[in-house]
Scaffold this active site. Structure first.
Site, short mmCIF file in Angstrom:
data_model
loop_
_atom_site.label_atom_id
_atom_site.label_comp_id
_atom_site.label_asym_id
_atom_site.label_seq_id
_atom_site.Cartn_x
_atom_site.Cartn_y
_atom_site.Cartn_z
N TYR A 56 11.68 -7.62 -5.11
CA TYR A 56 12.30 -6.01 -5.31
C TYR A 56 13.71 -6.12 -5.95
CZ TYR A 56 8.09 -4.79 -2.41
OH TYR A 56 6.91 -4.83 -1.93
N ASP B 32 4.31 9.18 -9.53
CA ASP B 32 4.44 8.17 -8.51
C ASP B 32 4.96 9.00 -7.23
OD1 ASP B 32 5.20 6.36 -7.18
OD2 ASP B 32 6.73 5.22 -8.35
N THR C 295 8.38 7.63 -5.66
CA THR C 295 9.72 7.92 -6.43
C THR C 295 10.12 9.30 -5.96
OG1 THR C 295 9.36 6.39 -8.29
CG2 THR C 295 11.03 8.21 -8.43
N ASN D 263 -0.44 -2.51 -3.35
CA ASN D 263 -0.93 -3.27 -2.06
C ASN D 263 -0.57 -2.35 -1.05
OD1 ASN D 263 0.06 -5.20 -4.31
ND2 ASN D 263 -0.90 -6.51 -2.90
N TRP E 80 0.86 -3.30 2.88
CA TRP E 80 1.40 -4.36 3.75
C TRP E 80 2.32 -3.67 4.74
CZ3 TRP E 80 6.45 -4.38 4.46
CH2 TRP E 80 7.26 -3.76 3.58
#
Length: 380
Positions: A130, A271, A274, A92, A94
């Site tokens: 989260y 990722d 991370t 997403n 945002w």
């Protein structure tokens, strides 16, 4: 480290908000060339070269303490600028918005839809829980500019409530997810997918170079690769699940000795959001023992600073190619180990790793949506 579990984003939230303007830096290769040093490489991806393509962009993004890689995008007409975390572990887009007045929102730049002539509200709300907090918001549409690539009618999540302190000290005003649309909350179309759908790219790929030691000069490229950011050949491996950027791992070696821990196959999620290398929790004790790391009173694994050069090299075997991580990659300047446990369930009984920034600083990474594969090459 605060881990945003719902979208597999892990970032270190440090105190203070510092806005660092994007600057253009000479590439490492250019700087070395000026000193008479030429780095040889063989390039199997010339068709992706970005220098002459209009449908591509190189973005110089910020490195905060080797924990967060973020940069500027703009939204709306006239454009409003925001710093966003570029995250291959979520889908997403945002940003903080004028709809939100919590302390965390007020600490950041907020998008004001009333000041954009191209904004339209979708009317759909969302909630993202989260591990370190939660986020409420609404979806809308607007024009988004990423590195000079203009995306029309991009779906954007606008925060309406951030009820705790999770994002208060974040260096960014939002997150731009770059994973597959199948994991997008609310069915929002990711930025990369709109770039593809609107035929904005010469090649449906993007690539990351992550700088080291807190230095600037990190590069995110859309529509091609930056050939000055890597040396040697690119090694490709297929995506095993079109959700996250997930790949197979054939083996794990310590100082060249196969451990057998991935003898039945491991999986890894690549990722950029991370900061650490994340190992399956059941393997962490063995890894720390092989490194000789001891846990301190704060739960951090530490090593003897004088022994760093004697620590083992950790290597992953991916599609038959070995990718070593020397001690300089997984030990930081404070002599703590940049490897953390994950308690995520294994995939089909196969242990799950996360190749975060510890791995990605060593290897230039290329994300190919056309062929659903990931490429790695030695970073310069």
């Amino acid at each position: 480290m605060k881990c945003l579990v719902a979208v597999l984003v892990c970032v270190v939230l440090a105190e203070g908000i510092v806005k660092i303007p994007l600057q253009k830096h000479k590439s490492m290769r250019e700087a070395l060339r000026e000193k008479g040093i030429e780095l040889p490489y063989q390039d199997p991806a010339l068709k992706y070269q970005t220098d002459v393509f209009a449908g591509s962009a190189n973005m110089y993004i910020n490195n905060y303490a080797d924990t967060t890689y973020y940069g500027a995008i703009s939204i709306g007409t006239p454009p409003q600028s925001f710093q966003v975390l570029f995250d291959t572990g979520s889908a997403n887009l945002w940003v903080d918005s004028a709809y939100c007045n919590t302390q965390a929102c007020n600490a950041h730049t907020k998008f004001n839809p009333k000041q954009s002539s191209t904004f339209s509200r979708k009317g759909q709300s969302f909630y993202l829980p989260y591990g370190a907090g939660s986020l409420y918001g609404v979806f809308g549409y607007d024009t988004v500019n990423v590195g000079g690539i203009v995306i029309y009618n991009q779906e954007i999540g606008l925060s309406t409530n951030e009820p705790n302190q999770a994002f208060l000290a974040a260096k960014f005003d939002g997150i731009l997810g770059l994973s597959y649309p199948s994991i997008s909350a609310g069915g929002e179309t990711p930025v990369m997918d709109n770039m593809i759908n609107q035929n904005l790219l010469n090649a449906n790929i993007f690539a990351f170079y992550l700088s080291r030691d807190g230095q600037q000069g990190s590069v995110l490229t859309f529509g091609g690769v930056d050939n000055s950011m890597y040396q040697g050949q690119i090694s490709w491996t297929p995506v095993t699940s079109e959700t996250y950027w997930q790949i197979g791992v054939d083996g794990f070696e310590i100082n060249g000795q196969e451990t057998g821990w991935c003898s039945q196959g491991c999986q890894s999620i690549v990722d950029t959001g991370t900061s650490t290398l994340t190992a399956p929790s059941q393997l962490l004790g063995n890894i720390m023992q092989s490194i000789g790391a001891q846990q301190n009173q704060y739960g951090l694994y530490m090593v003897d600073c004088s022994q760093i050069n004697n620590l083992p090299t950790l290597s992953f075997v991916i599609s038959g190619v070995s990718f070593p991580l020397p001690p300089s990659a997984y030990i930081n300047q404070y002599c703590s180990v940049g490897i953390a446990p994950t308690y995520l369930p294994s995939r089909d009984g196969r242990p799950l790793w996360i190749f975060g920034d510890v791995f990605l600083r060593e290897y230039y990474s290329i994300y190919d949506r056309t062929n659903n594969r990931l490429g790695f090459a030695a970073a310069v």
